[in-house]
Design a protein around this motif. Structure first.
Motif, PDB file in Angstrom:
ATOM      1  N   TYR A 392       0.749  -1.353  -0.016  1.00 57.60           N
ATOM      2  CA  TYR A 392      -0.128  -0.170  -0.189  1.00 57.60           C
ATOM      3  C   TYR A 392       1.080   1.555   0.324  1.00 57.60           C
ATOM      4  CZ  TYR A 392      -4.334  -3.038   0.606  1.00 57.60           C
ATOM      5  OH  TYR A 392      -5.286  -4.007   0.716  1.00 57.60           O
ATOM      6  N   GLU A 393       0.276   2.051  -0.855  1.00 55.68           N
ATOM      7  CA  GLU A 393       1.207   3.155  -1.390  1.00 55.68           C
ATOM      8  C   GLU A 393       0.980   3.640   0.285  1.00 55.68           C
ATOM      9  OE1 GLU A 393       1.569   7.421  -3.299  1.00 55.68           O
ATOM     10  OE2 GLU A 393      -1.033   6.203  -2.956  1.00 55.68           O
ATOM     11  N   TYR A 394       2.185   4.777   1.038  1.00 57.80           N
ATOM     12  CA  TYR A 394       2.755   4.867   2.076  1.00 57.80           C
ATOM     13  C   TYR A 394       2.424   7.349   1.653  1.00 57.80           C
ATOM     14  CZ  TYR A 394       3.880   0.720   4.350  1.00 57.80           C
ATOM     15  OH  TYR A 394       3.271  -0.305   5.035  1.00 57.80           O
ATOM     16  N   GLU A 395       1.697   7.548   2.331  1.00 58.15           N
ATOM     17  CA  GLU A 395       1.051   8.682   1.719  1.00 58.15           C
ATOM     18  C   GLU A 395       2.190   9.380   2.581  1.00 58.15           C
ATOM     19  OE1 GLU A 395      -2.477  12.037   1.427  1.00 58.15           O
ATOM     20  OE2 GLU A 395      -2.240  10.264   3.400  1.00 58.15           O
ATOM     21  N   GLN A 396       3.054  10.614   1.549  1.00 56.12           N
ATOM     22  CA  GLN A 396       4.791  11.386   2.039  1.00 56.12           C
ATOM     23  C   GLN A 396       3.669  12.346   2.885  1.00 56.12           C
ATOM     24  OE1 GLN A 396       7.304  11.359   0.188  1.00 56.12           O
ATOM     25  NE2 GLN A 396       6.556   9.549   0.433  1.00 56.12           N
ATOM     26  N   GLY A 397       5.161  12.663   3.945  1.00 56.11           N
ATOM     27  CA  GLY A 397       4.361  13.116   5.306  1.00 56.11           C
ATOM     28  C   GLY A 397       3.251  12.125   6.640  1.00 56.11           C
ATOM     29  N   MET A 398       3.050  11.478   6.662  1.00 58.39           N
ATOM     30  CA  MET A 398       2.152  10.820   6.922  1.00 58.39           C
ATOM     31  C   MET A 398       2.350  10.889   8.163  1.00 58.39           C
ATOM     32  SD  MET A 398       0.098   7.164   6.666  1.00 58.39           S
ATOM     33  CE  MET A 398       1.728   6.237   6.334  1.00 58.39           C
ATOM     34  N   THR A 399       1.369  11.358   9.366  1.00 53.87           N
ATOM     35  CA  THR A 399       1.366  11.573  10.477  1.00 53.87           C
ATOM     36  C   THR A 399       0.683  10.230  11.548  1.00 53.87           C
ATOM     37  OG1 THR A 399      -0.524  13.403  11.441  1.00 53.87           O
ATOM     38  CG2 THR A 399       2.253  13.946  10.494  1.00 53.87           C
ATOM     39  N   GLY A 400       0.216  10.161  11.653  1.00 52.03           N
ATOM     40  CA  GLY A 400      -0.605   8.548  12.100  1.00 52.03           C
ATOM     41  C   GLY A 400      -1.390   7.727  11.334  1.00 52.03           C
TER      42      GLY A 400
END
Length: 523
Positions: A392-400
């Motif tokens: 699954y793509e990990y969203e750039q800047g994801m904080t949670g």
């Protein structure tokens, strides 16, 4: 927030609150009307009432949930204890799961039982309310949403049928689960199939933004195909019945010929952050970071599998827990030129996603972080060992946690189920299937040669299903069909002498509430 999800997640939050008593005490009476007649008199509000029944699906993809039972117990995942330290030991829980040494007093089993039956109970409550307020709505509206609740209950029951086998079948809201008799697995299988067949015609035929993440005719056809494909196991038969395999082909063809779905050109498309527009996906669990304060109802593969340096690896703002990774044996299923291998797992030398500079691993003498495919020990694996999930793509800047919707059914699975049914005696042409461009695209997008009737065998197909559907929650069920789960061997897991571990035990906290229930064999 995703355009399809606003009303859905409001319903999830409300429904989780209403489900809380059922989640803590399966014997507690929580009967009572969920909403008023005025609510059902407004057609725009009825989907929200039915939407409450989807709430427990939010826990499906958690490593403590259904996905965890299906995945950690298979050859595709191992959760080793990490050294230095004792991370992920948890009293030997994860080692026991991997080596098929679990017992019936395990909290994880009880949590899944409670969660899935909570979903069943809510479906029954929705049906009860729809029946009660039937006169307040148009007949077509009543039939549509009643069918949706019934088919969703069938999905929950398909989970119990697969994991536990002999469980109570409850289709009315008044009945208590723990005071009801067990239903033999074969009878439960038929009940679920019959219920879907009775309701499928009333469901929406075509996918739409309004029914995204909900039961439709095409979703029901995929569920039927999966049930018939596993019928030998569920019915306790000795062989795969040609009639069952013909049914698999029939329902796969309904989905394929519907014209609503297509194989994505890029293997990664079904798993992107904004994957709601992917036409390969048939049934998903909509996920949204931060909607629920209960971590069990959030999507966090990046935490469960990620290395502590995952912030640098994936450009996110949260570190990994250094838990689950792929087994070396599973990684060996891929050829190095299979594009799915690196699309699915992170391994080898790692660089900072933003700067391109090598990531320094202080745990390994200041060398460049190198995630090895090798895992040297189940009880004392180094922190850099094991390939990590990045399907699954990990969203750039994801904080949670993740915003990707979790995929349950997709078209590639439908094509491969049809292929398997043909190979198991179903009446259809393998040569014709192998020549279909959409079928070929599954392999072409992975940079692999397309299948021919000569190269597509059952032995090849179980490996291919592993490569294509890695960490999607189907591996245990697939291995059982091939008789390679309990009796199979892989990294850190020896072959067992019988198939009793193909079923999980009825949890201790449940079976002790009804002295007439029988434990599954081998426990």
């Amino acid at each position: 927030m995703k355009k399809h999800s606003l009303y859905y997640y409001i319903v999830v939050l409300v429904s989780l609150a209403t489900l809380l008593p059922a989640c803590t005490d399966m014997s507690e009476d929580t009967t009572g009307k969920m909403v008023s007649s005025n609510f059902y008199a407004d057609p725009s509000l009825i989907p929200q009432a039915v939407g409450a029944a989807y709430a427990e699906l939010q826990a499906y993809q958690n490593h403590w949930g259904v996905w965890g039972l299906q995945t950690v117990s298979s050859d595709e995942c191992v959760v080793p204890t990490r050294t230095p330290g004792n991370d992920w030991y948890d009293g030997g829980l994860w080692q026991d799961f991997h080596q098929h040494q679990w017992e019936y007093n395990l909290d994880g089993l009880n949590n899944v039982w409670i969660s899935v039956f909570s979903g069943i109970t809510t479906c029954n409550r929705v049906v009860n309310d729809l029946d009660t307020y039937k006169d307040e709505m148009e007949e077509s509206v009543y039939l549509r949403y009643r069918a949706e609740a019934n088919v969703l209950r069938c999905f929950y029951y398909s989970i119990m049928l697969d994991l536990f086998g002999n469980v109570p079948y409850i289709d009315t809201y008044e009945n208590e689960i723990t005071s009801s008799p067990q239903m033999p697995r074969a009878e439960l299988y038929q009940k679920v199939v019959d219920c879907i067949l009775e309701n499928v015609e009333y469901l929406d035929e075509a996918p739409s933004p309004e029914n995204y993440g909900r039961c439709t005719q095409q979703m029901a056809y995929v569920m039927l195909a999966k049930l018939y494909l596993n019928a030998k196991v569920f019915k306790g038969a000795d062989t795969y019945a040609p009639a069952d395999m013909d049914k698999v082909i029939e329902y796969c063809d309904k989905v394929i010929n519907s014209g609503h779905y297509e194989i994505a050109v890029n293997f990664t498309e079904p798993f992107m952050v904004s994957n709601e527009s992917c036409k390969e996906n048939i049934f998903v669990i909509p996920m949204q970071n931060g909607v629920n304060s209960n971590g069990d109802y959030e999507f966090h593969f990046h935490k469960f599998s990620g290395h502590p340096k995952s912030r640098e690896m994936w450009g996110i703002e949260v570190g990994g827990w250094n838990g689950g990774c792929a087994t070396p044996d599973f990684m060996n299923l891929y050829s190095d030129d299979d594009l799915r291998k690196r699309a699915t797992f992170a391994y080898g030398p790692q660089v900072n996603k933003t700067t391109g500079e090598p990531i320094i691993d202080e745990d390994n003498g200041g060398k460049q972080l190198n995630l090895t495919i090798e895992v040297t020990s189940l009880n004392a694996a180094y922190r850099w060992e094991g390939a990590r999930i990045q399907k699954y793509e990990y969203e750039q800047g994801m904080t949670g946690n993740m915003n990707n919707d979790f995929v349950l059914y997709r078209l590639a699975d439908v094509y491969y189920m049809k292929a398997e049914a043909i190979l198991r005696g179903g009446n259809s042409s393998l040569a014709t299937l192998c020549a279909e461009p959409q079928f070929q695209l599954i392999r072409q997008r992975a940079n692999q040669p397309v299948y021919t009737p000569e190269t597509l065998t059952l032995d090849e197909l179980i490996d291919e299903r592993g490569r294509e559907f890695a960490w999607e929650g189907w591996r245990r069920q697939d291995l059982i069909r091939w008789d390679r789960f309990a009796k199979g061997s892989w990294t850190f897991k020896e072959a067992l002498n019988d198939n009793t571990r193909d079923l999980f035990p009825i949890p201790y906290d449940q079976i002790t509430k009804n002295q007439t229930w029988q434990q599954n064999p081998g426990y």
